[in-house]
Design an enzyme around this catalytic site. Sequence first.
Site, PDB file in Angstrom:
ATOM      1  N   TRP A 239       0.829  -1.206   0.000  1.00 23.50           N
ATOM      2  CA  TRP A 239       0.000   0.000   0.000  1.00 23.50           C
ATOM      3  C   TRP A 239       0.866   1.260   0.000  1.00 23.50           C
ATOM      4  CZ3 TRP A 239      -5.360  -0.573   2.341  1.00 23.50           C
ATOM      5  CH2 TRP A 239      -6.078   0.626   2.330  1.00 23.50           C
ATOM      6  N   ILE A 240       1.923   1.251   0.784  1.00 28.36           N
ATOM      7  CA  ILE A 240       2.745   2.455   0.963  1.00 28.36           C
ATOM      8  C   ILE A 240       3.503   2.818  -0.304  1.00 28.36           C
ATOM      9  CG2 ILE A 240       4.948   1.450   1.753  1.00 28.36           C
ATOM     10  CD1 ILE A 240       3.048   4.341   3.470  1.00 28.36           C
ATOM     11  N   ARG A 241       3.489   1.941  -1.303  1.00 26.48           N
ATOM     12  CA  ARG A 241       4.083   2.271  -2.598  1.00 26.48           C
ATOM     13  C   ARG A 241       3.378   3.463  -3.236  1.00 26.48           C
ATOM     14  NH1 ARG A 241       8.717   0.400  -4.412  1.00 26.48           N
ATOM     15  NH2 ARG A 241       7.903   0.253  -6.529  1.00 26.48           N
TER      16      ARG A 241
ATOM     17  N   GLU B 177       1.942   5.785  10.983  1.00 27.72           N
ATOM     18  CA  GLU B 177       1.689   4.383  11.324  1.00 27.72           C
ATOM     19  C   GLU B 177       1.965   4.110  12.797  1.00 27.72           C
ATOM     20  OE1 GLU B 177       2.952  -0.116   9.767  1.00 27.72           O
ATOM     21  OE2 GLU B 177       3.881   1.663   8.874  1.00 27.72           O
TER      22      GLU B 177
ATOM     23  N   ARG C 202      -5.975  -0.616  -7.329  1.00 25.00           N
ATOM     24  CA  ARG C 202      -6.129  -1.627  -6.280  1.00 25.00           C
ATOM     25  C   ARG C 202      -7.523  -2.260  -6.227  1.00 25.00           C
ATOM     26  NH1 ARG C 202      -1.054  -3.133  -5.730  1.00 25.00           N
ATOM     27  NH2 ARG C 202       0.326  -1.377  -5.253  1.00 25.00           N
TER      28      ARG C 202
ATOM     29  N   LEU D 289      -8.704  13.526  -3.235  1.00 21.33           N
ATOM     30  CA  LEU D 289      -9.574  12.673  -4.037  1.00 21.33           C
ATOM     31  C   LEU D 289      -8.920  12.229  -5.342  1.00 21.33           C
ATOM     32  CD1 LEU D 289     -12.308  11.327  -4.525  1.00 21.33           C
ATOM     33  CD2 LEU D 289     -13.166  13.537  -5.362  1.00 21.33           C
TER      34      LEU D 289
END
Length: 294
Positions: free
Chosen positions: A94-96, A104, A216, A206
């Site tokens: 996800w952090i890509r 975190e 994703r 957004l």
Amino acid sequence: MHNTTKRVTVPALEEILYEPIKVLDHGFIRVIDYMGDDSAIVQAARVSYGKGTKQLNQDKGLINYLLRHYHTTPFEMCDIKFHIKLPIFIARQWIRHRTASVNEYSARYSILGNEFYLPEPANIASQSAVNKQCREGDSLPKEGAEKVLAILEEDAKQCYGHYKELMNADEDGNIIDENNTGIARELARMNLTLNYYTEWYWKINLHNLLHFLRLRADPHAQYEIRVYAEKMLEIVKAWVPFTYEAFEEYRLQGANISRKGLDVIKRMIKGEKVTHESSGMTKREWEELMKIFG
């Protein structure tokens, strides 16, 4: 004291604010805060040429136009902040997406909870022979899936037991053995398996959220991140329904076609029989084009 606000609010989003939406076995998504709605996008776009408020159908048409023609700045006027609980191996994927603000849970300052992800048997499959980064469509036989789950559970529990032993503390921070000093949390955490859960606050505009969701929520995305994206799509639909409708029309259910692909379509429309060999496209490009048209 009664709370009032002059800012735009979205009733459908207010209803789910702070409420956990379950994902996977122990994960969740919570909407913590948001700014703007469909009207904020329209307002930002129209300031470019000084026009006032239009009718809703005109607002919807403008949003369609902006998304269709890849205008991005108006969509950056809306922000949303999530609290997300997810497995560590999904967090690393996800952090890509580097266009969000993230904070975190720190396993240097705190002890990580004893919760780990175990996939459903239906989602346990072998490596794809075609795609190097994903699993095959068919699940493993029952016996094979049960063996995989047993190994994953055993490893996770053993590693968490060693994690507590290394720190000399239980998950609530209580000392286990008064005669043992233990090691620092920042060192002990290295032994944990990647299916343990972490948490973070994730704030994004957004425009970048839609880009994240396009990738994703795609059927080719890994299941464990796709289910989070699918829940977020529902949230976006409640938050900015006009934008969601345009996004679904032009991105999720639409398709980008290359110059060669357009040439193939034009030739087919004229009645010409076009094959892969005569198209000038690679095999993969040809297969993707044919898939678009069923």
